[in-house]
Design an enzyme around this catalytic site. Structure first.
Site, PDB file in Angstrom:
ATOM      1  N   GLU A   1      40.452  42.832  44.897  1.00 44.80           N
ATOM      2  CA  GLU A   1      39.857  42.310  43.663  1.00 44.80           C
ATOM      3  C   GLU A   1      38.537  41.600  43.957  1.00 44.80           C
ATOM      4  OE1 GLU A   1      40.378  41.795  39.423  1.00 44.80           O
ATOM      5  OE2 GLU A   1      41.592  42.866  40.898  1.00 44.80           O
ATOM      6  N   ASP A   2      37.554  41.864  43.106  1.00 41.63           N
ATOM      7  CA  ASP A   2      36.287  41.107  43.108  1.00 41.63           C
ATOM      8  C   ASP A   2      35.635  41.061  44.488  1.00 41.63           C
ATOM      9  OD1 ASP A   2      36.713  40.749  40.462  1.00 41.63           O
ATOM     10  OD2 ASP A   2      37.294  38.659  40.571  1.00 41.63           O
TER      11      ASP A   2
ATOM     12  N   ALA B   1      25.598  51.742  38.736  1.00 40.89           N
ATOM     13  CA  ALA B   1      25.938  52.527  39.918  1.00 40.89           C
ATOM     14  C   ALA B   1      26.733  51.708  40.924  1.00 40.89           C
ATOM     15  CB  ALA B   1      24.672  53.086  40.571  1.00 40.89           C
ATOM     16  N   GLY B   2      27.374  50.635  40.440  1.00 38.71           N
ATOM     17  CA  GLY B   2      28.191  49.806  41.311  1.00 38.71           C
ATOM     18  C   GLY B   2      29.569  50.400  41.526  1.00 38.71           C
ATOM     19  N   ALA B   3      30.479  49.568  42.027  1.00 38.24           N
ATOM     20  CA  ALA B   3      31.815  50.041  42.367  1.00 38.24           C
ATOM     21  C   ALA B   3      32.529  50.627  41.155  1.00 38.24           C
ATOM     22  CB  ALA B   3      32.627  48.893  42.959  1.00 38.24           C
ATOM     23  N   ALA B   4      32.503  49.907  40.023  1.00 38.23           N
ATOM     24  CA  ALA B   4      33.204  50.388  38.833  1.00 38.23           C
ATOM     25  C   ALA B   4      32.581  51.676  38.317  1.00 38.23           C
ATOM     26  CB  ALA B   4      33.194  49.311  37.749  1.00 38.23           C
TER      27      ALA B   4
ATOM     28  N   ASN C   1      41.397  46.789  31.575  1.00 37.78           N
ATOM     29  CA  ASN C   1      42.165  47.180  32.760  1.00 37.78           C
ATOM     30  C   ASN C   1      43.657  46.906  32.640  1.00 37.78           C
ATOM     31  OD1 ASN C   1      39.623  47.667  33.735  1.00 37.78           O
ATOM     32  ND2 ASN C   1      39.958  46.678  35.698  1.00 37.78           N
TER      33      ASN C   1
ATOM     34  N   TYR D   1      70.012  31.577  54.942  1.00 36.94           N
ATOM     35  CA  TYR D   1      69.312  31.347  56.203  1.00 36.94           C
ATOM     36  C   TYR D   1      70.307  31.563  57.347  1.00 36.94           C
ATOM     37  CZ  TYR D   1      65.560  29.425  59.071  1.00 36.94           C
ATOM     38  OH  TYR D   1      64.567  29.264  59.990  1.00 36.94           O
TER      39      TYR D   1
ATOM     40  N   LYS E   1      45.147  36.992  37.795  1.00 35.10           N
ATOM     41  CA  LYS E   1      45.560  38.381  37.983  1.00 35.10           C
ATOM     42  C   LYS E   1      47.036  38.440  38.366  1.00 35.10           C
ATOM     43  CE  LYS E   1      44.183  42.704  38.030  1.00 35.10           C
ATOM     44  NZ  LYS E   1      42.968  43.156  38.698  1.00 35.10           N
TER      45      LYS E   1
ATOM     46  N   ASN F   1      30.473  42.878  29.521  1.00 38.35           N
ATOM     47  CA  ASN F   1      31.090  41.751  28.821  1.00 38.35           C
ATOM     48  C   ASN F   1      30.376  40.462  29.182  1.00 38.35           C
ATOM     49  OD1 ASN F   1      33.169  41.801  26.915  1.00 38.35           O
ATOM     50  ND2 ASN F   1      34.658  42.526  28.400  1.00 38.35           N
TER      51      ASN F   1
END
Length: 757
Positions: free
Chosen positions: A136-137, A195-198, A319, A39, A94, A287
């Site tokens: 994420e999410d 047809a979502g994000a993934a 993933n 410091y 995560k 899942n």
């Protein structure tokens, strides 16, 4: 099971400290000088350096190895829009995966904001702190907007793992699946449920891989996304609209080569499976219940290749195969973004790893499982230790070749060696053994079957399918203990009980034991008495006579007492002069084996050489390539004391007896654990990197050293593993925890599997 899992998860998150992550300093702060450097006033020098050259932030701070996991909790893990605060346990999880798999430090940041433009402002303002951003999410379509705008504004990688992490792993599986059935990427037709994000990211990645956009039919709840459709469309779905007469998934599935499920249970059925093209590839990733189960697919046709998102089926698309190592390569090159070239490099690195011949280390770690490229192995195991080297190095090369690396690597070979070192610091050393144990559980006898820790461990063993437990003890006492502790074990079903004084084999065991010990003062009457009163002796006899595959004992009493009982009936292995005790320490930043901690007080040079070879074989069973240091107070000849001379002689014997082992010594512990220190003291050492197997000169050094390291590091101890015996018998310390007993069960089962081959 769900209620039990919920209860265990809540206890796991709450105790001994709430949460899963903490912040730890990387520099000592032990005196006034340290304080003045960390410091004021010393820190000013680092600040000025960064002010003059912002790139120095990577050298002066943790920024170059720091990622933020950022979420607003609007689309959490199948739980939906539960909000930022409720999603925090997921984000902490995560962060743990980043650290454990790739050594990347991580802050989880939960933002109470649903406005995508405000989210962009918040994320972008954090750029000085982090080397990369993992979104994420976050629900669609906001996730597309946030990622796109952040990438445009920021000069560090911004990556929405729900989209691109899934897409990379899916593309690797498709790439290899098509290789396997010899279909050309440009010729195949794909139907995507979801047809979502993934789903959109997966389709975009497949197009990048070479699949023609017009050959991909994406379906949402309203059916096929086709050109001219108005209902339920937006600018993001419009990118994937195609000219087609098909209006439903059922229409599109006929003749399709690939089915990609990123939706929910039951989206596909067996009849639709039958109408697909020859040798179809089916990825059902919902899942915990996939769009169609492997059992349904197998019932419909026998030429399909199947992948799911679940670990209990072959070809798990996970993933974790991708994101830790993708960020590792990006951070290490100072990449300003994660571009298509880097993502495609990750796809092909993951795919090629499944096609590569399994090394002896990986084959040993996953013995009994299909590790040859084929219908049940088109994608690597999530815990394959080669992933960090293969994927991170490929991503780093792509970052440099595509011009987004601000800190290009000068020596890729040195970088790959550095990545390999991280494998030994993952903390996941037990995972391959658990996987192998579950493949072929063996009969493990627990000598102290009435002990509370044993029963709690056995409950976990049964739940996880690690072994077939046999408990030594009084049946009524064991049943009472099970009821008192609220366990679900059932005597005669999930566990077997053998009583010392009342079992069918007592006479046979007593006779056999007397024959072994008749010349050592043991009469027939004494043999019966010993078997009725010494449970570890009874367990050892069961293993010796083939009525059990492995023994675990030692939770009550002294180690040497149990060792005497085991040695009295179980012989040493062929060519082995003495047994040894090997222990493993799993700490946050290291994984290291140490011998001999409990058996031979002062081994000779020959015994040192022998235990080194035996220990190295066990290190390989855990999936590591042995890097062995013969440890001493002497550092490459600085002393000629008897213990130093002994280690020097042991090295000479090893060079003759096991020339392929990477072993060197004698050396001090700091030389063993630091290549930097070793290069100063002995730059000609044949040991590479950090030693992961330390062979000590005597039991005092090994035992004291191991327990000091475990206590200081707050690490997990596995062992002692009794090596050198002809049959599996392991004696634990009486202080062992429930978790330790579960770990030792996996060790015992692996030992038995290899003994029975």
């Amino acid at each position: 099971m769900t209620n039990d899992l919920d209860r265990m998860a809540i206890e796991y998150h709450q105790y001994p400290t709430p949460g899963k992550v903490s912040v730890a300093p990387t520099k000592r702060l032990a005196n006034q000088l340290d304080l003045s450097l960390a410091y004021s006033p010393g820190v000013a020098a680092a600040c000025k350096l960064i002010e003059e050259d912002p790139a120095q932030a990577a050298n002066m701070t943790s920024r170059g190895n720091l990622v933020a996991v950022i979420s607003n909790g609007s689309a959490v893990l199948g739980l939906g829009n539960i909000g930022a605060l409720a999603g925090k346990p997921v984000m902490e999880g995560k962060a743990v995966l980043f650290k454990k798999f790739a050594g990347i430090d991580c802050f989880d940041i939960e933002v109470d904001c649903s406005d995508p433009d405000k989210m962009v402002e918040i994320v972008a303002a954090l750029e000085p702190t982090f080397g990369g951003i993992n979104l994420e999410d976050i629900k669609a379509p906001e996730c597309f907007i946030i990622e796109q705008k952040c990438r445009e504004r920021m000069n560090i990688p911004v990556f929405h793992d729900d989209q691109h992490g899934t897409a990379i792993c899916v593309a690797a599986a498709v790439y290899n699946g098509l290789r396997l059935v010899d279909k050309k990427v440009e010729d195949v037709r794909v139907v995507c449920s979801g047809a979502g994000a993934a789903a959109q990211a997966c389709v975009a990645q497949l197009i990048s891989l070479g699949i023609k956009p017009e050959n991909i039919a994406m379906c949402d709840r309203r059916g096929v996304i086709y050109k001219g459709r108005g209902e339920g469309m937006d600018e993001f779905k419009e990118r994937f609209a195609i000219d087609t007469p098909h209006r439903t998934l059922d229409d599109a599935i006929t003749g399709a080569d690939v089915f990609l499920g990123v939706s929910g249970p039951g989206a596909m059925n067996g009849e639709q499976c039958k109408r697909m093209a020859a040798k179809p590839l089916i990825l059902a990733l919902a899942n915990p219940t996939p769009e169609i189960t492997p059992e349904e697919v197998k019932g419909a046709r026998d030429d399909a290749i199947m992948a799911t998102g679940r670990s209990d089926y072959p070809n798990q698309v996970n993933n974790v195969l991708c994101f830790p190592f993708l960020f590792r390569g990006a951070l290490d090159t100072g990449a300003t973004t994660i571009n298509e070239e880097m993502k495609l490099a990750a796809v092909k690195a993951i795919a090629d790893l499944a096609m590569a011949e399994a090394s002896d280390v990986v084959a040993s770690a996953y013995a009994g499982e299909a590790l040859q490229f084929g219908p049940e192995y088109i994608i690597p195991k999530p815990f394959d230790p080669r992933l960090i080297v293969a994927v991170s190095a490929a991503v780093a090369r792509a970052a440099m070749d595509s011009g987004v690396a601000t800190r290009p690597l000068a020596d890729m070979k040195a970088y790959e060696r550095q990545l390999n070192e991280r494998v030994y610091r993952t903390g996941f050393a037990m995972k391959p053994l658990f996987d192998r144990a579950q493949e072929a559980p063996k009969r493990v006898v627990y000598a102290e079957g009435e002990e509370e820790r044993v029963l709690r461990a056995v409950q976990i063993v049964v739940d996880d399918g690690l072994a077939k437990p046999v408990l030594v003890g009084r049946e009524d006492v064991i049943k009472h203990q099970i009821e008192k502790m609220g366990l679900r074990l059932e005597v005669g079903k999930s566990v077997e009980v053998i009583e010392q004084a009342n079992n069918d084999k007592h006479d046979a065991y007593a006779t056999a034991y007397h024959e072994m010990m008749a010349r050592k003062g043991v009469s027939p009457q004494t043999a019966r008495l010993h078997l009725r009163t010494r449970s570890s002796l009874l367990g050892a006899m069961m293993v010796q006579q083939g009525d059990a595959d492995a023994l675990i004992c030692g939770t009550v009493g002294r180690f040497d007492w149990h060792l005497d009982y085991v040695r009295s009936v179980i012989a040493l292995g062929d060519g082995v002069s003495d047994a040894s005790a090997l222990q493993l320490l799993i700490a946050d930043d290291t994984t290291v084996f140490m011998a001999d901690t409990a058996v031979t007080y002062d081994p000779s040079a020959q015994e040192i050489a022998e235990m080194t070879v035996l220990s190295a074989a066990w290190v390989r069973r855990f999936g590591f390539e042995p890097h062995i240091a013969l440890v001493s107070h002497s550092d490459f000849g600085t002393s000629d004391a008897p213990s130093a001379l002994k280690m020097r002689q042991a090295l000479a014997l090893l060079k003759e007896q096991a020339p392929d082992l990477m072993v060197d010594g004698e050396m001090k512990a700091d030389s063993a654990l630091s290549e930097h220190v070793r290069d100063r003291s002995h730059p000609g050492s044949t040991l590479e990197g950090t030693a992961n197997l330390l062979i000590m000169p005597n039991q005092d050094a090994a035992n004291i050293g191991f327990n000091l390291a475990r206590t200081i590091s707050h690490g997990i101890a596995v062992g002692p593993m009794l090596i050198g015996m002809s049959k599996p018998a392991h004696i634990v310390h009486n202080s062992i925890s429930v978790r330790g007993l579960v770990n030792m069960t996996a060790v015992a089962v692996i030992d038995a599997q290899e003994q029975l081959v």
